[in-house]
Design a protein around this motif. Structure first.
Motif, mmCIF file in Angstrom:
data_model
loop_
_atom_site.group_PDB
_atom_site.id
_atom_site.type_symbol
_atom_site.label_atom_id
_atom_site.label_comp_id
_atom_site.label_asym_id
_atom_site.label_seq_id
_atom_site.Cartn_x
_atom_site.Cartn_y
_atom_site.Cartn_z
ATOM 1 N N ALA A 19 0.921 -1.023 0.004
ATOM 2 C CA ALA A 19 0.126 0.018 0.021
ATOM 3 C C ALA A 19 0.853 1.296 -0.001
ATOM 4 N N GLU A 21 1.553 5.440 -0.370
ATOM 5 C CA GLU A 21 0.862 6.766 -0.250
ATOM 6 C C GLU A 21 1.145 7.681 -1.588
ATOM 7 N N LYS A 22 0.422 9.031 -1.836
ATOM 8 C CA LYS A 22 0.501 9.730 -2.760
ATOM 9 C C LYS A 22 2.229 10.199 -2.628
ATOM 10 N N HIS A 26 -2.139 4.546 -9.153
ATOM 11 C CA HIS A 26 -2.944 3.352 -9.072
ATOM 12 C C HIS A 26 -1.837 2.388 -9.756
ATOM 13 N N ASN A 336 -6.510 -3.719 -9.194
ATOM 14 C CA ASN A 336 -5.861 -2.717 -8.422
ATOM 15 C C ASN A 336 -7.235 -2.244 -7.379
ATOM 16 N N LYS A 338 -7.773 0.717 -3.606
ATOM 17 C CA LYS A 338 -7.438 1.866 -2.770
ATOM 18 C C LYS A 338 -7.829 1.544 -1.507
ATOM 19 N N GLU A 340 -8.195 3.474 2.078
ATOM 20 C CA GLU A 340 -8.112 4.713 2.606
ATOM 21 C C GLU A 340 -7.455 5.528 1.613
ATOM 22 N N ASP A 341 -6.402 6.250 1.915
ATOM 23 C CA ASP A 341 -5.574 7.146 0.837
ATOM 24 C C ASP A 341 -4.675 6.592 0.306
ATOM 25 N N LYS A 342 -4.632 5.177 0.305
ATOM 26 C CA LYS A 342 -3.340 4.726 -0.269
ATOM 27 C C LYS A 342 -3.589 3.707 -1.407
ATOM 28 N N GLN A 343 -2.700 3.604 -2.466
ATOM 29 C CA GLN A 343 -2.881 2.815 -3.421
ATOM 30 C C GLN A 343 -2.289 1.238 -3.246
ATOM 31 N N THR A 344 -3.052 0.373 -3.891
ATOM 32 C CA THR A 344 -2.862 -1.157 -3.485
ATOM 33 C C THR A 344 -3.197 -2.218 -4.558
#
Length: 367
Positions: A19, A21-22, A26, A336, A338, A340-344
Motif C-alpha cells: 500500500a 501513499e501519494k 494506481h 488494483n 484503494k 483509505e488514501d493509499k494505492q494497493t
C-alpha cells in the motif's frame, strides 16, 4: 496468513502489492523474472520489488515525480521482464518526451532507492512516439486533450510493453513491442488502429537518466505495426506475449464508438505475418495514400460483424493494471484497489480455458 502455492507451478496463488501513499498512482503493470523469484509492480511513479517466496516487499525505486519542469510529472505504465531487466513505459507529457525505463533487477536491493542511483535505472528515448505525439495534422494543434484533433494516429503517448517475435516471424528473433496510448476521441477516424513499435534488443544501449536534464538517445525503430480494433480509450494498457501460442494479448479500456465492438481484450494472431495495406485513416492530407504493416486478430471470442473485428468479451480480473503469461495456460492478472488514501492491489494466478477464453482461479481461490 502465509502464502499458498500452486502444486504444479510452485508459484504463489495470490500476492499482495503493498500500500503506497501519494504521489503514487494506481497499479499500472506487473512483471516477473524467469525464475519466478521476484515480482515487480509499477505504481505510476515508482517500481516495487517483491519476493515471491515470502510475499515481502524487498525493494523499490522512487523519485520519478521529483523535479519542477514537467508539471504533471512522470507516468510509468506497463512492465515487461527481459534478460535480467524490467522495462517500463515512461511518459513526460508536459515535456513532450517519452522513454522506456530500464531497471537492473539485481541492483534493486533496498527500499526507496533513488532512480538516479548508479546502476539502478537507465532509459531509452522514443523519438518515433514524440514525432507522432507532436504532429499537429491539419487541425494545427496537439493539445494533449481527449478532444484534440492533432496528434498523428491519435497518439497520446505509450503504455503497453512486452517482448516476443513479430507475428509470423519467429525465426527472426525477439523484439521489444511498445504500444501507443491513443485518445478516445469519437469525432475522428484516424485513431481506430492500435500502433505497436518494434525494437531489436541487440541494439539497446540505454543511457543514465535525469528527468531534469533528459537525454534524447534511443534505439533505431525496427518496425511500426498496426492492428485494426476500433478506437480504445488510451490505447493498449497492458500488452503481453502469450508463451503458449505466440499471440499478443491487448488489454484495453473500452472505446466508445458505436460502429465498433468496444471490447476489453483483443488478441493478435501470432502466426499471421503483417501485411502491407492502405490504412483507413480518414481524409486528413497527412494520411493521403498512407500504407502500413497490419497485423491480424485471432479468430477467437466474438466477431463483430459490422466492423469485422474479433474481440474477447471478458477481461481476467483487472488485467488492464497487470497481466503476465506464464505458459501452460497459466497467467497472473492484477486487480488494483484503494485502501483509505493509499494505492494497493493484488495479483492472482489464473488458468485459461482456450475453448471459450474464460479464466478461473488456480486451485479454486475466489475473490
Amino acid at each position: 496468513m502465509g502464502l499458498q502455492f500452486d502444486a504444479k507451478t510452485g508459484l504463489p496463488l495470490q500476492l499482495y502489492c503493498g500500500a503506497w501513499e501519494k504521489p503514487a498512482g494506481h497499479l499500472q503493470g506487473i512483471a516477473m523474472d524467469d525464475e519466478g523469484r521476484y515480482m515487480y509492480y509499477s505504481f505510476t511513479d515508482r517500481l516495487i520489488k517483491a519476493d515471491m517466496r515470502t510475499g515481502e516487499i524487498v525493494g523499490s525505486v522512487t523519485g520519478l515525480l521529483a523535479g519542477g519542469i514537467y508539471g504533471g510529472g512522470a507516468h510509468m505504465g506497463c512492465l515487461a521482464y527481459h534478460e535480467g531487466k524490467v522495462y517500463g513505459s515512461l511518459e513526460y507529457k508536459a515535456a513532450e518526451k517519452f522513454y522506456v525505463a530500464v531497471f537492473d533487477c539485481a541492483a534493486i536491493t533496498r527500499m526507496d532507492m533513488d532512480y538516479k542511483t548508479p546502476g539502478v535505472m537507465t532509459a531509452m528515448y522514443m523519438d518515433e512516439v514524440v514525432r507522432d505525439y507532436v504532429c499537429e495534422l491539419s487541425a494545427g494543434e496537439h493539445n494533449n486533450a481527449p478532444d484534440s484533433m492533432g496528434h498523428r494516429f491519435g497518439c497520446s503517448g505509450i503504455d503497453g510493453i512486452t517482448f516476443g517475435p513479430v507475428p509470423g516471424e519467429a525465426d527472426k528473433g525477439v523484439r521489444m513491442l511498445l504500444s501507443y496510448g491513443i485518445y478516445g476521441n469519437t469525432a475522428r477516424q484516424d485513431n481506430d488502429y492500435q500502433v505497436l513499435l518494434a525494437f531489436d534488443p541487440k541494439e539497446f544501449a540505454a543511457e543514465p537518466f535525469d528527468q531534469n536534464h533528459p537525454h534524447t538517445v534511443g534505439p533505431r525503430l525496427d518496425r511500426k505495426l498496426f492492428v485494426y480494433t476500433g478506437n480504445t480509450t488510451y490505447g493498449v494498457q497492458n500488452l503481453e506475449y502469450d508463451r503458449d501460442t505466440g499471440d499478443y494479448w491487448m488489454i484495453v479500456y473500452e472505446g466508445k464508438k458505436p460502429q465498433f465492438p468496444n471490447g476489453p481484450v483483443y488478441l493478435v494472431d501470432g502466426a499471421a505475418a503483417p501485411v502491407w495495406q492502405t490504412l483507413r485513416l480518414g481524409d486528413d492530407p497527412e494520411y493521403a495514400g498512407m500504407r502500413g504493416e497490419v497485423l491480424a486478430l485471432r479468430h477467437a471470442g466474438v466477431l463483430h460483424e459490422a466492423s469485422g473485428v474479433w474481440y474477447l468479451p471478458n477481461r481476467p480480473d483487472k488485467a488492464d493494471t497487470g497481466f503476465i503469461s506464464l505458459g501452460e495456460d497459466t497467467f497472473y492478472a492484477a486487480t488494483n484497489a484503494k485502501l483509505e488514501d493509499k494505492q494497493t492491489g493484488t495479483v492472482r494466478l489464473l488458468h485459461l480455458n482456450r475453448q471459450d477464453y474464460s479464466f478461473a482461479p488456480v486451485n479454486g481461490i475466489e475473490n
